[in-house]
Enzyme design. Structure first.
Site, PDB file in Angstrom:
ATOM      1  CE  LYS A   1      -3.330  -2.803  -0.209  1.00 43.13           C
ATOM      2  NZ  LYS A   1      -4.180  -3.458   0.746  1.00 43.13           N
TER       3      LYS A   1
HETATM    4  C1  LIG Z   1      -5.172  -4.683   0.959  1.00 46.89           C
HETATM    5  C2  LIG Z   1      -6.644  -4.590   0.934  1.00 46.89           C
HETATM    6  C3  LIG Z   1      -7.430  -4.916   2.050  1.00 46.89           C
HETATM    7  C4  LIG Z   1      -6.879  -5.586   3.271  1.00 46.89           C
HETATM    8  O1  LIG Z   1      -5.822  -4.932   3.875  1.00 46.89           O
HETATM    9  P1  LIG Z   1      -4.944  -5.715   4.963  1.00 46.89           P
HETATM   10  O2  LIG Z   1      -4.256  -4.606   5.707  1.00 46.89           O
HETATM   11  O3  LIG Z   1      -4.001  -6.594   4.216  1.00 46.89           O
HETATM   12  O4  LIG Z   1      -5.872  -6.472   5.826  1.00 46.89           O
HETATM   13  C5  LIG Z   1      -8.793  -4.692   1.987  1.00 46.89           C
HETATM   14  N1  LIG Z   1      -9.369  -4.199   0.885  1.00 46.89           N
HETATM   15  C6  LIG Z   1      -8.664  -3.892  -0.211  1.00 46.89           C
HETATM   16  C7  LIG Z   1      -9.372  -3.325  -1.401  1.00 46.89           C
HETATM   17  C8  LIG Z   1      -7.287  -4.096  -0.228  1.00 46.89           C
HETATM   18  O5  LIG Z   1      -6.581  -3.853  -1.338  1.00 46.89           O
END
Ligand SMILES: *Cc1c(COP(=O)(O)O)cnc(C)c1O
Length: 388
Positions: free
Chosen positions: A189
Site C-alpha cells: 500500500k
Molecule cells: C489490501 C486490501 C485490504 C486488506 O488490507 P490488509 O491490511 O491486508 O488487511 C482490503 N481491501 C482492499 C481493497 C485491499 O486492497
C-alpha cells in the site's frame, strides 16, 4: 527517492516499499526503549492519521481486515443481514461478512473505474440490507455523494474501504474526512508499517468500541507512559480480540506518514509517464480516470489486455512479462470466482458483467516511488515485445 534504473537483468517488482534510514532508526529507537508493543508510537500513528485524513478519531490495528471485522461487529452486522459490496475487491471483506454470519451481496462495478455506483447498488437493496461497503479503487476516489445519499435515503450504513486511498481526496477533502473509512498499511500500500490498518471515523462511540474490541474488550484505558501499560484494574466489558498494533510496526508507519505527499508526487509523475505511453498502445489500455473532482493517490497502475487483439491470455501475458524481468500483480480476481464463493451462487443476484470482463483482462504493472523514469519505458518495451 529517485533511484538508478534497474538493469535489464534485475527483476523489476510491481511494488516495493520505500524504506530508508529514518524507518531503521525509528525501529531501533523502539527496540531500545524497553516498550515494543502498543504504546506511544501507536498513539502517534493515530494522531498522524487524524491530521492527514482530517478525522477526529483513528484507531490503529494489525490490518485493514481486522478493521473491517471490528467495524462490522461494532455495527451489529450478523446473521440475517445483507451487506452489499463489489465482487471486485480483496476477498478479506467478503470473508469477514461471511464469518460474522451475514450475507454478502455482490454489486457490479463501472467497467472503466472498477468502482460501484448508485445504479449498480440500488437494485440489490432488500429489507435485509444493512450496509454498503464500496471501495476507493487503485488510489482513485469513489463518487461518494450519490452513494451517501442512497445510504441516507434507505437508512443503511456506508463503510468505505479505503485500503488503496491513503492521501486520496474526494471533492477537495481527504478520503476519511467524512464517515468511516478503513485504511491498510500492508507493504504494497502507499504507506506501510510492515502490516497494519487504521479505522478513521467521525463516530466517537464506534471508535471507542473498536478500540476496546482490538484488545480483549477491556475498558478503554490509554497507554500510560509512566506505567508503560494499562492499569491492572481494567476490566473486560465484552469479549474482544487481539488486534492491537505493536509500536515496532507503528514506528515505521509514523515515519512513512511523514513522506505521504512526496510518495504521491512521485507516483503521480510515474503514472503520468505511463498514461502518455498508453495513448498509442492499442492492445493494452489503463483504467479510465474518474470524471468527478478527486485527487488520485496512484496506489496501483492497472491495465487491461485486449483479448480480441492478441492470442495470449492475461495469465500468459503476465508469465511472459515475468520472463523479461517485469513483475505484475492481479488486483483483483473477482471474489465470486474464488472456489468458496463459486459454490455460493446465492451471493450473485445481478449479472456481474463488467466485473468479470475486467477480472479476465486486468493486471497491475510496476508502480512505486523508488522506480526510475527509465523503468516505465522498460515496462512498455517488454509489453510490446511480448505482444509482437
Ligand atoms: C489490501 C486490501 C485490504 C486488506 O488490507 P490488509 O491490511 O491486508 O488487511 C482490503 N481491501 C482492499 C481493497 C485491499 O486492497
Amino acid at each position: 527517492m529517485k533511484s538508478a534504473p534497474a538493469t535489464m537483468t534485475e527483476f523489476l517488482p510491481f511494488s516495493r516499499p520505500t524504506l530508508g534510514a529514518a524507518e531503521e532508526q525509528a525501529v531501533l529507537d523502539v527496540l531500545r526503549s524497553g516498550w515494543i508493543t502498543t504504546g506511544r508510537q501507536c498513539q502517534e500513528l493515530e494522531a498522524s492519521f487524524n491530521a492527514a485524513v482530517g478525522s477526529p478519531y483513528s484507531v490503529a490495528l494489525t490490518s485493514a481486515t481486522a478493521g473491517m471485522h471490528l467495524c462490522l461487529l461494532a455495527m451489529g452486522i450478523g446473521p440475517g443481514d445483507e451487506v452489499i459490496t463489489p465482487s471486485m475487491t480483496w476477498v478479506s471483506t467478503i470473508n469477514m461478512i461471511v464469518l460474522l454470519g451475514a450475507t454478502p451481496v455482490f454489486a457490479d462495478v463501472d467497467r472503466e473505474t472498477l468502482m460501484v455506483t448508485r445504479a449498480t447498488v440500488e437494485p440489490l437493496i432488500t429489507d435485509r440490507t444493512r450496509a454498503i461497503i464500496p471501495v476507493h479503487f487503485a488510489g482513485a476516489a469513489l463518487d461518494l455523494e450519490p452513494l451517501r445519499a442512497l445510504a441516507q435515503e434507505r437508512g443503511l450504513i456506508l463503510l468505505e474501504d479505503a485500503a488503496h486511498a491513503i492521501g486520496t481526496h474526494y471533492d477537495g477533502q481527504p478520503v476519511g474526512s467524512s464517515g468511516t473509512a478503513i485504511f491498510s498499511l500492508h507493504p504494497i500500500k502507499n504507506v506501510t508499517s510492515g502490516e497494519g490498518g487504521v479505522v478513521s471515523t467521525q463516530d466517537a462511540a464506534l471508535a471507542e468500541r473498536v478500540r476496546r474490541l482490538r484488545f480483549h474488550g477491556l475498558a478503554v484505558d490509554a497507554f500510560d507512559r509512566k506505567e508503560q501499560g494499562r492499569a491492572p484494574t481494567a476490566e473486560v466489558q465484552e469479549p474482544g480480540f487481539k488486534y492491537n498494533l505493536p509500536d515496532l510496526n507503528a514506528a515505521i508507519g509514523v515515519v512513512q506518514m511523514g513522506q505521504l505527499e512526496s510518495f504521491i508526487a512521485r507516483r503521480t509523475h510515474l503514472a503520468n509517464l505511463y498514461l502518455e505511453e498508453f495513448r498509442n498502445f492499442e492492445e493494452v489500455q489503463p483504467l479510465g480516470l474518474p470524471t468527478w473532482s478527486q485527487r488520485h493517490a496512484w496506489h496501483l497502475f492497472i491495465v487491461r489486455l485486449d483479448l480480441e487483439r492478441t492470442s495470449l491470455s492475461r495469465d500468459e501475458f503476465m508469465a511472459a512479462l515475468k520472463e523479461l524481468g517485469i513483475g505484475t500483480g492481479l488486483h483483483f480476481r473477482a471474489s465470486h470466482l474464488h472456489r468458496f464463493y463459486r459454490e455460493r451462487p446465492e451471493f450473485v443476484r445481478q449479472p456481474l458483467a463488467a466485473t468479470e470482463w475486467n477480472s479476465e483482462r486486468m493486471l497491475s504493472i510496476p508502480l512505486f516511488p523508488g522506480m526510475a523514469d527509465e523503468d516505465v519505458a522498460r515496462v512498455i518495451a517488454a509489453m510490446k515485445e511480448v505482444l509482437s
